[in-house]
Design a protein around this motif. Structure first.
Motif, PDB file in Angstrom:
ATOM      1  N   PRO A 162     -13.684 -11.720  31.502  1.00 27.96           N
ATOM      2  CA  PRO A 162     -12.883 -12.941  31.620  1.00 27.96           C
ATOM      3  C   PRO A 162     -12.451 -13.237  33.053  1.00 27.96           C
ATOM      4  CG  PRO A 162     -12.196 -11.687  29.711  1.00 27.96           C
ATOM      5  CD  PRO A 162     -13.169 -10.828  30.464  1.00 27.96           C
TER       6      PRO A 162
ATOM      7  N   THR B 188     -18.995 -17.372  24.182  1.00 26.15           N
ATOM      8  CA  THR B 188     -18.153 -16.276  24.654  1.00 26.15           C
ATOM      9  C   THR B 188     -17.490 -16.644  25.975  1.00 26.15           C
ATOM     10  OG1 THR B 188     -19.557 -14.652  23.558  1.00 26.15           O
ATOM     11  CG2 THR B 188     -18.179 -13.841  25.358  1.00 26.15           C
TER      12      THR B 188
ATOM     13  N   TRP C 277     -13.561 -16.877  26.614  1.00 26.91           N
ATOM     14  CA  TRP C 277     -12.915 -16.062  27.645  1.00 26.91           C
ATOM     15  C   TRP C 277     -12.091 -16.929  28.584  1.00 26.91           C
ATOM     16  CZ3 TRP C 277     -17.471 -12.432  29.404  1.00 26.91           C
ATOM     17  CH2 TRP C 277     -17.562 -11.338  28.545  1.00 26.91           C
TER      18      TRP C 277
ATOM     19  N   SER D 246      -8.165 -16.717  28.857  1.00 25.64           N
ATOM     20  CA  SER D 246      -7.690 -16.260  30.171  1.00 25.64           C
ATOM     21  C   SER D 246      -6.720 -17.263  30.785  1.00 25.64           C
ATOM     22  CB  SER D 246      -8.877 -16.025  31.112  1.00 25.64           C
ATOM     23  OG  SER D 246      -9.677 -14.984  30.621  1.00 25.64           O
TER      24      SER D 246
END
Length: 182
Positions: free
Chosen positions: A138, A165, A169, A173
Protein backbone atom coordinates in the motif's frame (compact mmCIF):
# COMPACT_ATOMS: atom_id res chain seq x y z
CA UNK A 1 -42.77 -24.22 -35.16
CA UNK A 2 -40.20 -22.27 -33.13
CA UNK A 3 -40.61 -22.17 -29.39
CA UNK A 4 -40.75 -18.71 -27.82
CA UNK A 5 -37.48 -17.39 -26.42
CA UNK A 6 -37.52 -16.99 -22.66
CA UNK A 7 -36.38 -13.48 -21.70
CA UNK A 8 -33.32 -13.21 -19.50
CA UNK A 9 -34.32 -12.81 -15.85
CA UNK A 10 -32.10 -10.01 -14.53
CA UNK A 11 -33.96 -9.80 -11.24
CA UNK A 12 -33.47 -13.52 -10.53
CA UNK A 13 -29.75 -13.21 -11.41
CA UNK A 14 -29.29 -10.37 -8.94
CA UNK A 15 -31.11 -12.31 -6.23
CA UNK A 16 -28.84 -15.29 -6.88
CA UNK A 17 -25.74 -13.04 -6.83
CA UNK A 18 -26.88 -11.62 -3.49
CA UNK A 19 -26.89 -15.19 -2.18
CA UNK A 20 -23.36 -15.87 -3.46
CA UNK A 21 -24.19 -17.81 -6.64
CA UNK A 22 -21.18 -17.21 -8.89
CA UNK A 23 -22.94 -18.94 -11.81
CA UNK A 24 -25.55 -16.19 -11.74
CA UNK A 25 -22.84 -13.56 -12.02
CA UNK A 26 -21.27 -15.51 -14.90
CA UNK A 27 -24.65 -15.74 -16.64
CA UNK A 28 -25.17 -12.01 -16.19
CA UNK A 29 -21.68 -11.31 -17.54
CA UNK A 30 -22.18 -13.63 -20.53
CA UNK A 31 -25.55 -12.04 -21.33
CA UNK A 32 -24.80 -8.34 -20.79
CA UNK A 33 -20.99 -8.01 -20.62
CA UNK A 34 -20.51 -7.13 -24.31
CA UNK A 35 -23.28 -4.51 -24.22
CA UNK A 36 -21.96 -3.01 -20.99
CA UNK A 37 -18.52 -2.86 -22.57
CA UNK A 38 -20.08 -0.97 -25.48
CA UNK A 39 -21.65 1.54 -23.09
CA UNK A 40 -18.36 2.02 -21.25
CA UNK A 41 -16.45 2.40 -24.55
CA UNK A 42 -18.83 5.06 -25.83
CA UNK A 43 -18.37 7.09 -22.66
CA UNK A 44 -14.66 6.49 -21.94
CA UNK A 45 -13.56 6.39 -25.61
CA UNK A 46 -10.75 4.04 -24.62
CA UNK A 47 -10.87 0.25 -24.81
CA UNK A 48 -8.59 -0.47 -21.83
CA UNK A 49 -10.42 2.01 -19.63
CA UNK A 50 -13.77 0.56 -20.72
CA UNK A 51 -12.61 -2.94 -19.80
CA UNK A 52 -11.54 -1.70 -16.34
CA UNK A 53 -14.91 0.00 -15.92
CA UNK A 54 -16.84 -3.17 -16.79
CA UNK A 55 -14.63 -5.20 -14.45
CA UNK A 56 -15.30 -2.74 -11.63
CA UNK A 57 -19.02 -2.69 -12.50
CA UNK A 58 -19.29 -6.45 -12.13
CA UNK A 59 -17.49 -6.29 -8.79
CA UNK A 60 -20.01 -3.68 -7.65
CA UNK A 61 -22.89 -5.74 -9.02
CA UNK A 62 -21.61 -8.80 -7.15
CA UNK A 63 -20.98 -7.01 -3.87
CA UNK A 64 -24.07 -4.80 -4.07
CA UNK A 65 -26.64 -7.21 -5.47
CA UNK A 66 -28.40 -7.43 -2.12
CA UNK A 67 -28.96 -3.66 -2.17
CA UNK A 68 -30.88 -3.77 -5.46
CA UNK A 69 -34.44 -2.58 -4.86
CA UNK A 70 -36.97 -3.53 -7.56
CA UNK A 71 -39.25 -0.72 -6.35
CA UNK A 72 -36.67 1.79 -7.61
CA UNK A 73 -36.29 0.39 -11.13
CA UNK A 74 -35.52 -2.60 -13.27
CA UNK A 75 -32.64 -4.94 -12.51
CA UNK A 76 -31.22 -4.39 -15.98
CA UNK A 77 -31.42 -0.63 -15.53
CA UNK A 78 -29.62 -0.97 -12.21
CA UNK A 79 -26.61 -2.76 -13.73
CA UNK A 80 -26.44 -0.26 -16.59
CA UNK A 81 -26.65 2.59 -14.10
CA UNK A 82 -23.67 1.22 -12.19
CA UNK A 83 -21.65 0.95 -15.39
CA UNK A 84 -22.60 4.45 -16.61
CA UNK A 85 -21.76 6.03 -13.25
CA UNK A 86 -18.35 4.34 -13.14
CA UNK A 87 -17.64 5.43 -16.71
CA UNK A 88 -18.67 9.02 -16.05
CA UNK A 89 -16.57 9.11 -12.88
CA UNK A 90 -13.62 7.84 -14.90
CA UNK A 91 -14.09 10.65 -17.43
CA UNK A 92 -14.34 13.25 -14.66
CA UNK A 93 -11.16 11.93 -13.05
CA UNK A 94 -9.33 12.07 -16.39
CA UNK A 95 -10.49 15.64 -17.04
CA UNK A 96 -8.96 16.74 -13.75
CA UNK A 97 -5.54 16.14 -15.19
CA UNK A 98 -3.88 19.34 -16.38
CA UNK A 99 -1.80 19.33 -19.52
CA UNK A 100 1.29 21.49 -19.13
CA UNK A 101 3.21 23.08 -21.97
CA UNK A 102 7.01 23.47 -22.00
CA UNK A 103 6.90 26.83 -20.18
CA UNK A 104 4.77 25.34 -17.42
CA UNK A 105 7.06 22.31 -17.13
CA UNK A 106 10.13 24.55 -16.72
CA UNK A 107 8.52 26.10 -13.63
CA UNK A 108 7.77 22.73 -11.98
CA UNK A 109 10.45 21.61 -9.53
CA UNK A 110 12.03 18.25 -10.26
CA UNK A 111 11.02 15.47 -7.89
CA UNK A 112 13.34 12.64 -6.92
CA UNK A 113 12.87 9.64 -9.18
CA UNK A 114 13.38 6.93 -6.57
CA UNK A 115 10.16 5.48 -5.22
CA UNK A 116 11.65 4.42 -1.89
CA UNK A 117 13.15 7.86 -1.24
CA UNK A 118 10.80 9.07 1.47
CA UNK A 119 13.05 12.08 2.02
CA UNK A 120 10.58 13.92 -0.22
CA UNK A 121 8.22 13.82 2.74
CA UNK A 122 10.80 14.92 5.31
CA UNK A 123 9.33 18.41 5.46
CA UNK A 124 6.41 16.94 7.30
CA UNK A 125 7.47 14.56 10.03
CA UNK A 126 3.85 13.64 10.70
CA UNK A 127 3.10 12.46 7.15
CA UNK A 128 6.41 10.63 7.13
CA UNK A 129 5.49 8.75 10.33
CA UNK A 130 2.03 7.97 8.94
CA UNK A 131 3.47 6.64 5.67
CA UNK A 132 5.90 4.45 7.60
CA UNK A 133 2.94 2.77 9.32
CA UNK A 134 1.59 1.48 5.99
CA UNK A 135 2.51 -1.97 4.73
CA UNK A 136 5.04 -1.94 1.84
CA UNK A 137 2.50 -2.71 -0.94
CA UNK A 138 0.00 0.00 0.00
CA UNK A 139 2.85 2.42 0.75
CA UNK A 140 4.27 1.90 -2.75
CA UNK A 141 0.80 2.42 -4.24
CA UNK A 142 0.41 5.77 -2.47
CA UNK A 143 3.87 6.92 -3.50
CA UNK A 144 3.43 5.82 -7.12
CA UNK A 145 0.05 7.59 -7.27
CA UNK A 146 0.89 10.85 -5.50
CA UNK A 147 4.61 11.26 -6.05
CA UNK A 148 5.11 9.62 -9.43
CA UNK A 149 1.63 10.51 -10.76
CA UNK A 150 0.86 6.98 -11.94
CA UNK A 151 -2.67 5.80 -12.71
CA UNK A 152 -4.14 2.80 -10.90
CA UNK A 153 -3.53 0.64 -13.99
CA UNK A 154 0.10 1.78 -14.20
CA UNK A 155 0.63 1.00 -10.52
CA UNK A 156 -0.88 -2.47 -10.99
CA UNK A 157 1.58 -3.10 -13.81
CA UNK A 158 4.55 -1.74 -11.85
CA UNK A 159 3.76 -3.82 -8.77
CA UNK A 160 2.48 -6.89 -10.62
CA UNK A 161 -0.70 -6.71 -8.55
CA UNK A 162 -4.35 -6.97 -9.66
CA UNK A 163 -5.99 -3.63 -10.46
CA UNK A 164 -8.72 -4.18 -7.88
CA UNK A 165 -6.10 -4.82 -5.19
CA UNK A 166 -4.25 -1.62 -6.06
CA UNK A 167 -7.48 0.40 -5.90
CA UNK A 168 -8.40 -1.15 -2.55
CA UNK A 169 -4.90 -0.52 -1.13
CA UNK A 170 -5.02 3.13 -2.18
CA UNK A 171 -8.51 3.64 -0.78
CA UNK A 172 -7.68 2.00 2.57
CA UNK A 173 -4.29 3.74 2.77
CA UNK A 174 -5.79 7.18 2.18
CA UNK A 175 -8.30 6.50 4.96
CA UNK A 176 -5.52 5.34 7.28
CA UNK A 177 -3.43 8.43 6.43
CA UNK A 178 -6.37 10.75 7.10
CA UNK A 179 -6.98 9.10 10.47
CA UNK A 180 -3.28 9.21 11.34
CA UNK A 181 -3.01 12.91 10.46
CA UNK A 182 -6.01 13.94 12.55
Amino acid sequence: MNSPVTPFDFHHCLEACAQGDRRALQALYDHEGPRLLGVARRIARDNATAEDIVHDAFIRIWTGAASYDPARGSARGWIYSITRHLALNSIRDTRRETVLDDADMAAVPTLPGRLDDLALWSGSAKIYRCLEQLQPGPQHCILHAYVDGCSHAEIATLLGAPLGTVKAWIKRSLKALRECLE
